[in-house]
Design a protein around this motif. Structure first.
Motif, PDB file in Angstrom:
ATOM      1  N   HIS A  47      25.019   0.013  -1.952  1.00  0.00           N
ATOM      2  CA  HIS A  47      24.356   0.525  -3.158  1.00  0.00           C
ATOM      3  C   HIS A  47      24.195   2.036  -3.065  1.00  0.00           C
ATOM      4  O   HIS A  47      24.515   2.763  -4.009  1.00  0.00           O
ATOM      5  CB  HIS A  47      22.990  -0.154  -3.335  1.00  0.00           C
ATOM      6  CG  HIS A  47      22.405   0.041  -4.690  1.00  0.00           C
ATOM      7  ND1 HIS A  47      21.576   1.081  -5.010  1.00  0.00           N
ATOM      8  CD2 HIS A  47      22.558  -0.683  -5.830  1.00  0.00           C
ATOM      9  CE1 HIS A  47      21.232   0.994  -6.294  1.00  0.00           C
ATOM     10  NE2 HIS A  47      21.809  -0.071  -6.812  1.00  0.00           N
ATOM     11  N   HIS A  81      25.748   3.407 -12.081  1.00  0.00           N
ATOM     12  CA  HIS A  81      24.603   3.617 -12.972  1.00  0.00           C
ATOM     13  C   HIS A  81      24.981   4.625 -14.044  1.00  0.00           C
ATOM     14  O   HIS A  81      25.871   5.436 -13.854  1.00  0.00           O
ATOM     15  CB  HIS A  81      23.390   4.128 -12.193  1.00  0.00           C
ATOM     16  CG  HIS A  81      22.850   3.127 -11.217  1.00  0.00           C
ATOM     17  ND1 HIS A  81      23.324   3.018  -9.939  1.00  0.00           N
ATOM     18  CD2 HIS A  81      21.908   2.183 -11.345  1.00  0.00           C
ATOM     19  CE1 HIS A  81      22.671   2.045  -9.319  1.00  0.00           C
ATOM     20  NE2 HIS A  81      21.809   1.513 -10.149  1.00  0.00           N
ATOM     21  N   HIS A  90      27.251  -4.586 -10.640  1.00  0.00           N
ATOM     22  CA  HIS A  90      26.111  -5.263 -10.008  1.00  0.00           C
ATOM     23  C   HIS A  90      26.289  -6.780  -9.988  1.00  0.00           C
ATOM     24  O   HIS A  90      25.792  -7.454  -9.103  1.00  0.00           O
ATOM     25  CB  HIS A  90      24.793  -4.870 -10.698  1.00  0.00           C
ATOM     26  CG  HIS A  90      24.285  -3.514 -10.271  1.00  0.00           C
ATOM     27  ND1 HIS A  90      24.670  -2.347 -10.883  1.00  0.00           N
ATOM     28  CD2 HIS A  90      23.459  -3.152  -9.258  1.00  0.00           C
ATOM     29  CE1 HIS A  90      24.075  -1.324 -10.275  1.00  0.00           C
ATOM     30  NE2 HIS A  90      23.333  -1.777  -9.290  1.00  0.00           N
ATOM     31  N   HIS A 211      15.432  -2.724 -16.293  1.00  0.00           N
ATOM     32  CA  HIS A 211      15.965  -2.480 -14.953  1.00  0.00           C
ATOM     33  C   HIS A 211      15.284  -1.305 -14.234  1.00  0.00           C
ATOM     34  O   HIS A 211      14.708  -1.456 -13.164  1.00  0.00           O
ATOM     35  CB  HIS A 211      17.481  -2.263 -14.990  1.00  0.00           C
ATOM     36  CG  HIS A 211      18.009  -1.736 -13.703  1.00  0.00           C
ATOM     37  ND1 HIS A 211      18.244  -0.394 -13.485  1.00  0.00           N
ATOM     38  CD2 HIS A 211      18.263  -2.347 -12.521  1.00  0.00           C
ATOM     39  CE1 HIS A 211      18.654  -0.219 -12.237  1.00  0.00           C
ATOM     40  NE2 HIS A 211      18.669  -1.382 -11.630  1.00  0.00           N
ATOM     41  N   HIS A 215      12.331  -1.119 -10.992  1.00  0.00           N
ATOM     42  CA  HIS A 215      12.553  -0.376  -9.739  1.00  0.00           C
ATOM     43  C   HIS A 215      11.366   0.537  -9.438  1.00  0.00           C
ATOM     44  O   HIS A 215      10.863   0.570  -8.315  1.00  0.00           O
ATOM     45  CB  HIS A 215      13.836   0.461  -9.835  1.00  0.00           C
ATOM     46  CG  HIS A 215      15.055  -0.260  -9.375  1.00  0.00           C
ATOM     47  ND1 HIS A 215      15.326  -0.496  -8.046  1.00  0.00           N
ATOM     48  CD2 HIS A 215      16.088  -0.808 -10.059  1.00  0.00           C
ATOM     49  CE1 HIS A 215      16.475  -1.158  -7.930  1.00  0.00           C
ATOM     50  NE2 HIS A 215      16.958  -1.368  -9.142  1.00  0.00           N
ATOM     51  N   PHE A 237      15.014  -6.677  -4.249  1.00  0.00           N
ATOM     52  CA  PHE A 237      16.053  -6.045  -5.073  1.00  0.00           C
ATOM     53  C   PHE A 237      16.961  -7.101  -5.697  1.00  0.00           C
ATOM     54  O   PHE A 237      17.290  -7.060  -6.880  1.00  0.00           O
ATOM     55  CB  PHE A 237      16.883  -5.099  -4.187  1.00  0.00           C
ATOM     56  CG  PHE A 237      18.142  -4.548  -4.837  1.00  0.00           C
ATOM     57  CD1 PHE A 237      18.144  -3.292  -5.421  1.00  0.00           C
ATOM     58  CD2 PHE A 237      19.333  -5.273  -4.829  1.00  0.00           C
ATOM     59  CE1 PHE A 237      19.299  -2.780  -6.012  1.00  0.00           C
ATOM     60  CE2 PHE A 237      20.495  -4.765  -5.410  1.00  0.00           C
ATOM     61  CZ  PHE A 237      20.468  -3.517  -6.003  1.00  0.00           C
ATOM     62  N   HIS A 241      17.697  -7.901  -9.601  1.00  0.00           N
ATOM     63  CA  HIS A 241      19.016  -7.733 -10.223  1.00  0.00           C
ATOM     64  C   HIS A 241      19.587  -9.042 -10.739  1.00  0.00           C
ATOM     65  O   HIS A 241      20.355  -9.063 -11.702  1.00  0.00           O
ATOM     66  CB  HIS A 241      19.987  -7.040  -9.270  1.00  0.00           C
ATOM     67  CG  HIS A 241      20.038  -5.568  -9.546  1.00  0.00           C
ATOM     68  ND1 HIS A 241      20.843  -5.028 -10.517  1.00  0.00           N
ATOM     69  CD2 HIS A 241      19.321  -4.553  -9.026  1.00  0.00           C
ATOM     70  CE1 HIS A 241      20.621  -3.729 -10.573  1.00  0.00           C
ATOM     71  NE2 HIS A 241      19.714  -3.405  -9.686  1.00  0.00           N
ATOM     72  N   PHE A 421      15.526   6.443 -12.913  1.00  0.00           N
ATOM     73  CA  PHE A 421      15.922   5.892 -11.610  1.00  0.00           C
ATOM     74  C   PHE A 421      17.265   6.485 -11.179  1.00  0.00           C
ATOM     75  O   PHE A 421      18.217   6.502 -11.948  1.00  0.00           O
ATOM     76  CB  PHE A 421      16.042   4.363 -11.720  1.00  0.00           C
ATOM     77  CG  PHE A 421      16.505   3.678 -10.455  1.00  0.00           C
ATOM     78  CD1 PHE A 421      15.703   3.657  -9.326  1.00  0.00           C
ATOM     79  CD2 PHE A 421      17.744   3.062 -10.405  1.00  0.00           C
ATOM     80  CE1 PHE A 421      16.129   3.018  -8.155  1.00  0.00           C
ATOM     81  CE2 PHE A 421      18.181   2.421  -9.249  1.00  0.00           C
ATOM     82  CZ  PHE A 421      17.363   2.404  -8.129  1.00  0.00           C
TER      83      PHE A 421
HETATM   84 CU   LIG Z   1      18.960  -1.678  -9.611  1.00  0.00          CU
END
Ligand SMILES: [Cu+2]
Length: 493
Positions: A47, A81, A90, A211, A215, A237, A241, A421
């Protein structure tokens, strides 16, 4: 994996079998060296990974050998992202992780195992926002330290507790189109990117909220979930997700929603392949495209339930907020922008947007249109190239807040809240994306209509106020390169 993915709230309290098996597998995978592609650390590093940060956070030792397939970013730093690959990348990441954990559970206990999801927006469960007990317990039933509670979170964290303006909701599910506009500026799924870009540009609705919000709510400034470079290490996590992935699946299965049809999404990225590991620490990885994550694809997994806590009912046409015809028949037109970079530090920052009065007046006139065949418009604020050093700051946006007024006393002027994020990663000047920052849009249609009825909407200009939330301060400011107003037009269908 013969069992289906289930709501963690339905598995029973405390150390139910699924979560105990998860903990036992994590413990075993966490003992493997980072060079092993099935190790907990290798999976997390896919990630996001920075060697020095991981040493500083005591995840690895300075003497640990880091495999080159992490440092050359074949496997490492892949998370997508601010782009239309957010959902598909993801999804495959979840599948690979689930396969590796399930193989370990099988080896240790003989049980089948599937990744559960955290259904935190299920309004029919009063405890939905409570972190499952097993992730908070100090020890395993046998007294050993609990791996599910190994990595730091927001101090005292036990439940998702959004503030009044944190914007924790399913509003993203109201959007009908995966993307609209030549760049995918607006929509459910994120901006168009042709090549592999870890943090690209336009954040899709689902990625922005819930989302990003979740986080930040779990991780805060110091916890791993708040930082894209550490998030994959926290075992919660994956349950988070898994729910985001389920929301995407529920959305796709709802009539009236239009999934992307662009071959660049199905076959992309163009310049390289995504890659995932498989069970077996040194087995060769599997490459894939977005197509492979859809029904019938090798990275597709079904859910036991797509209704509870999703805001939609697959099979039933949703009563949509936005129903403006097919995405390729809609247009997006900028009708104004501010003149200079805005910096938000310890206090609110204001900026003015000069609007094209004619275009604005026309938009306002067609905004509430519901008669099929009639033109309909919606207005959005677009924040471009947002930069900063904090990992997941909260930025609140107000429109036409009176001069000198306390934002907290004017909830009617609140346009939206953004959790930025990954801002730290997207803003690294020497990073793979040259510090271009992130982009966000906020639907201000309802707000503009409210202001109009209150006689407080001037078609010549708009006043925008950016209010610092957590992780924004004098020492840790956020800059916004440009703020514009977009008019989205379509025909009521
Ligand atoms: Cu995430």
């Amino acid at each position: 994996m013969s069992t289906s993915r289930q709501d963690v709230a339905t598995l029973g309290p405390g150390w139910n079998k699924v979560l105990l098996n998860y903990a036992l597998a994590m413990q075993a995978l966490d003992e493997l060296p980072i060079a092993n592609r099935n190790s907990w650390k290798f999976l997390g590093a896919m990630h996001g990974f920075r060697r020095q940060l991981w040493i500083d956070e005591h995840v690895i030792k300075a003497t640990d050998t880091i495999p080159t397939d992490l440092t050359n970013d074949t496997y490492g730093n892949q998370c997508q992202h601010g782009s239309w690959y957010f959902v598909s990348w993801h999804r495959a990441y979840l599948f690979a992780f689930e396969s590796i954990v399930a193989a370990k559970v099988k080896e240790l206990t003989g049980d089948d195992w599937a990744l559960p999801y955290w259904n935190y927006l299920n309004s029919s469960n009063p405890d939905a926002r409570q972190m499952p007990d097993a992730f908070l317990a100090k020890t395993l039933p046998n007294g050993a330290p609990n791996p599910l509670n190994k990595y730091p979170r927001r101090p005292g964290f036990t439940a998702l507790q959004p503030g009044p303006n944190d914007g924790f909701s399913l509003v993203a599910m109201d959007e009908n189109d995966f993307l609209v506009g030549n760049d995918g500026t607006l929509g459910f799924g994120g901006g168009i990117t042709g090549n592999f870009e870890q943090f690209d540009g336009m954040t899709g609705d689902l990625e922005g909220n819930p989302h990003n919000t979740v986080h930040r709510l779990i991780g805060g400034a110091q916890g791993f979930m708040g930082n894209a470079l550490l998030a994959g290490l926290d075992p919660i996590f994956w349950l988070h997700h898994c729910n985001i992935d389920r929301l995407w699946e529920a959305w796709m299965n709802t009539p009236g929603k239009t999934m992307v049809r662009d071959p660049r999404w199905f076959e992309g990225p163009a310049d390289r392949r995504f890659i995932m590991p498989v069970p077996g620490g040194d087995a060769p990885g599997v490459t894939f495209t977005s197509q492979d994550t859809l029904k019938g694809g090798k990275y597709y997994r079904a859910y036991d339930d797509l209704i509870s806590g999703t805001g939609v009912t697959p099979g039933e046409e949703s009563v949509a907020r936005v129903k403006m015809g097919l995405p390729n028949q809609q247009t997006i037109q900028p009708i104004g922008a501010n003149a200079a970079v805005v910096t938000v530090g310890g206090t609110p920052a204001h900026t003015h947007i000069d609007l094209e009065p004619l275009a604005t007046t026309k938009s306002m006139a067609t905004m509430g249109a519901t008669t099929p065949g009639n033109e309909v418009a919606r207005l959005y604020l677009s924040l471009e190239s947002v930069r900063g050093t904090a990992p997941s700051p909260l930025l609140e946006v107000y429109v036409n807040l009176p001069e000198g007024a306390d934002p907290a006393l004017h909830p009617d002027r609140h346009a939206g809240s953004l959790t930025l994020f990954g801002l730290n990663v997207a803003s690294e000047p020497d990073g793979p994306h040259a510090g271009n920052g992130l982009g966000y849009t906020i639907d201000i249609t309802d707000l503009a209509q409210r202001l109009t009825s209150a006689g407080d909407f001037d078609p010549n200009h708009l006043r925008v106020t950016l209010v610092p939330g957590e992780q924004i301060s004098q020492d840790q400011p956020v800059t916004v390169e440009r703020i514009s107003v977009l008019k989205r037009s379509g025909v009521v269908s």
